[in-house]
Write a protein that holds these residues in place. Structure first.
Motif, PDB file in Angstrom:
ATOM      1  N   ARG A   1       7.501   8.932   7.825  1.00 55.90           N
ATOM      2  CA  ARG A   1       7.575  10.006   6.822  1.00 55.90           C
ATOM      3  C   ARG A   1       6.806  11.238   7.268  1.00 55.90           C
ATOM      4  O   ARG A   1       7.266  12.366   7.083  1.00 55.90           O
ATOM      5  N   LYS A   2       5.620  11.034   7.819  1.00 54.89           N
ATOM      6  CA  LYS A   2       4.823  12.184   8.252  1.00 54.89           C
ATOM      7  C   LYS A   2       5.565  12.996   9.301  1.00 54.89           C
ATOM      8  O   LYS A   2       5.626  14.239   9.223  1.00 54.89           O
TER       9      LYS A   2
ATOM     10  N   TYR B   1      10.101  15.903   0.780  1.00 55.36           N
ATOM     11  CA  TYR B   1       9.112  15.000   0.175  1.00 55.36           C
ATOM     12  C   TYR B   1       9.592  14.544  -1.201  1.00 55.36           C
ATOM     13  O   TYR B   1       9.517  13.348  -1.535  1.00 55.36           O
ATOM     14  N   GLN B   2      10.092  15.473  -1.985  1.00 55.68           N
ATOM     15  CA  GLN B   2      10.554  15.123  -3.333  1.00 55.68           C
ATOM     16  C   GLN B   2      11.756  14.185  -3.280  1.00 55.68           C
ATOM     17  O   GLN B   2      11.886  13.272  -4.111  1.00 55.68           O
TER      18      GLN B   2
ATOM     19  N   GLU C   1      12.191   6.377  -3.392  1.00 58.51           N
ATOM     20  CA  GLU C   1      11.248   5.247  -3.439  1.00 58.51           C
ATOM     21  C   GLU C   1      10.123   5.546  -4.422  1.00 58.51           C
ATOM     22  O   GLU C   1       8.966   5.672  -4.041  1.00 58.51           O
ATOM     23  N   PRO C   2      10.421   5.675  -5.689  1.00 59.48           N
ATOM     24  CA  PRO C   2       9.415   6.111  -6.666  1.00 59.48           C
ATOM     25  C   PRO C   2       8.219   5.171  -6.782  1.00 59.48           C
ATOM     26  O   PRO C   2       7.136   5.596  -7.178  1.00 59.48           O
ATOM     27  N   GLU C   3       8.384   3.910  -6.433  1.00 59.87           N
ATOM     28  CA  GLU C   3       7.288   2.954  -6.556  1.00 59.87           C
ATOM     29  C   GLU C   3       6.522   2.739  -5.258  1.00 59.87           C
ATOM     30  O   GLU C   3       5.574   1.953  -5.227  1.00 59.87           O
ATOM     31  N   ALA C   4       6.923   3.436  -4.197  1.00 58.82           N
ATOM     32  CA  ALA C   4       6.225   3.280  -2.914  1.00 58.82           C
ATOM     33  C   ALA C   4       4.785   3.769  -3.031  1.00 58.82           C
ATOM     34  O   ALA C   4       4.518   4.838  -3.605  1.00 58.82           O
TER      35      ALA C   4
END
Length: 492
Positions: free
Chosen positions: A377-378, A397-398, A404-407
């Motif tokens: 991701r970075k 990012y959004q 993956e809202p719970e990541a």
């Protein structure tokens, strides 16, 4: 800059050689009955496919060697030894081994013991000048096993910002720790310490009457024919040496300025994959030290660390080796001693993960499960910033967060602050400022984002703005030592 987000400098690794010898009893070979030899063509293709993916997704650059019974089954180079001059890495490219130096230093100590010049249970201060009171109870064994309690000099608060660019010589960095308190009583804990191995280098000199580079040369490099290996802690040019690089996403960048002179026993050796294979094979014989001495080095290792060796169980197999990192390099030598398989990864990319690369290459050889490297991701965010700007990265990012809202990574400010400080270190200050501001939108209590904005303000000469951000950081986190130190430096 927050030390947490700075690229780490130096840990450990292992070594190898081309001299074939009868295995000692300590390292007897146990082959899996009936296991067919891997098909050379399929194995070569699998290794190459993995490494090409690692180049594309994990910033790999360097040379890899996989050897069975001392015979290479795969040797290949990827990426550039020098990006500025478009010089590719090659099989004979010389790499900074970093902490792969530690097993060499440990073996010198064992040689001195075999010659009756010292014992590993001797007090270290017997062989060190001007020993402080806190070190008086520390033994050579505790230096070898990182159980002395002496803190590593690279963990000093001023190391990354100031001390790492200072000129040191012959253990000078280690002696900075004379007045520092021990982390724990000798023998009662474990903490990786470059300081301890630099002190071992000084002990070797005191006992042998020769310099440490002379001892490496006399005891290892000349006898084993390691002609492209040298101990190098100066600005002198090394023919064929790769330049070390950091990464900003998929883009290679120059490493931060660092002195080459700080380590003296903990690191300092430069080598090639073929020279390390010679070392590896010599370790299977009694040519360097006796079986009894070798067994002592790997016996009863706590915290998976013996006398200068990292000891792991990888893929259900015993692996004795060492890793190294720093100055834009990531290295590993993994020795599956019961299988007589050696995997050497020398990379001039600090972002590359030599440990993961070596483990996966071994998995390919043994027919075990592995995963191809994927871009993190970075790196995706940093690539988006460089190609499309910070607003595009914020949108990315959004999107990732929505997918993956719970990541866990999206529940803290760590990812965004890391990206911000990566940009700050280049420096790309406008982009870094936008990321820190967005981090505060997502995490209003992000003290470290205020630290980042304070650092940017200081770089722009806006002292009052920096003070406000540091003060806000302390309101959010009164224990934030970085903000405390930042305010102190400004007010002084």
């Amino acid at each position: 800059m927050h030390k947490f987000w700075l690229v780490a400098v130096a840990t450990g690794a292992l070594v190898s050689g081309t001299l074939l010898a009868t295995p000692s009893p300590a390292m007897s070979v146990s082959q899996e009955p009936g296991r067919p030899a891997p098909a050379p063509g399929a194995l070569d293709a699998a290794f190459d496919a993995y490494l090409q993916t690692s180049v594309a997704n994990a910033a790999f650059s360097g040379t890899v060697l996989v050897a069975k019974d001392g015979v290479p089954v795969f040797r290949r180079s990827y990426g550039m030894a020098n990006h500025e001059l478009s010089v590719p890495n090659a099989d004979e490219t010389v790499y900074n081994l970093a902490s792969i130096t530690k097993p060499f230093t440990a073996l010198l100590i064992m040689m001195m013991q075999e010659e009756g010049r010292l014992k590993v249970d001797d007090l270290a201060c017997t062989y060190l000048a001007d020993c402080p009171a806190a070190w008086q109870a520390i033994t050579i064994r505790q230096l070898l096993t990182h159980t002395s309690g002496i803190e590593g000099y690279s963990r000093l608060p001023q190391w990354d910002e100031e001390l790492d660019t200072r000129l040191f010589w012959r253990g000078g960095a280690a002696m900075m720790m004379r007045d520092q308190p021990l982390r724990f009583n000798p023998g009662e804990g474990w903490r990786y310490s470059n300081t301890g191995f630099d002190l071992l280098g000084l002990i070797v000199e005191r006992v042998s009457g020769k310099t440490l580079p002379e001892m490496y040369q006399d005891r290892f490099l000349t006898p084993l024919g390691m002609s492209r290996t040298s101990f190098h802690t100066s600005r002198l040019v090394v023919p064929g040496a790769a330049t070390g690089y950091y990464s900003l996403g998929s883009t290679f960048i120059n490493k931060t300025p660092q002195a080459a002179y700080s380590s003296y026993g903990a690191s300092g050796l430069l080598s090639t994959v073929d020279d390390l294979l010679k070392w590896d094979q010599a370790l299977y014989s009694n040519r360097l030290v006796s079986t009894a001495s070798y067994e002592q080095m790997i016996a009863d290792a706590k915290n998976e660390y013996g006398f200068g060796w990292e000891m792991r169980t990888w893929l259900g197999r015993r692996q004795i080796g060492h890793a190294g990192s720093g100055h834009g390099f990531s290295t590993l030598m993994a020795r599956f001693v019961d299988d007589r398989l050696t995997v050497i990864v020398l990379s001039n990319s600090d972002e590359a993960n030599a440990n993961a690369t070596a483990r996966d290459l071994a998995a390919i050889y043994f027919g075990e499960a592995y995963k191809l490297p994927v871009q993190g991701r970075k790196a995706r965010l940093l690539d988006a910033i460089q190609t499309e700007g910070p607003d595009a990265a914020i949108l990315l990012y959004q999107e990732m967060k929505a997918a993956e809202p719970e990541a866990e990574v999206f529940k803290t400010d760590e990812l965004l602050v890391t990206v911000g400080y990566n940009l700050h270190g280049v420096p790309l200050m406008d982009e870094a400022k936008r990321v820190f501001e967005f981090a505060l939108e997502q995490f209003p209590r992000s003290a470290y984002s205020h630290d980042g904005l304070a650092d940017i303000a200081l770089a722009e000469g806006q002292t009052e703005v920096a003070i406000r951000h540091f003060e806000t950081s302390l309101e959010l986190d009164p224990t934030n030592e970085y903000a405390i130190d930042g305010l102190k430096k400004i007010r002084e």
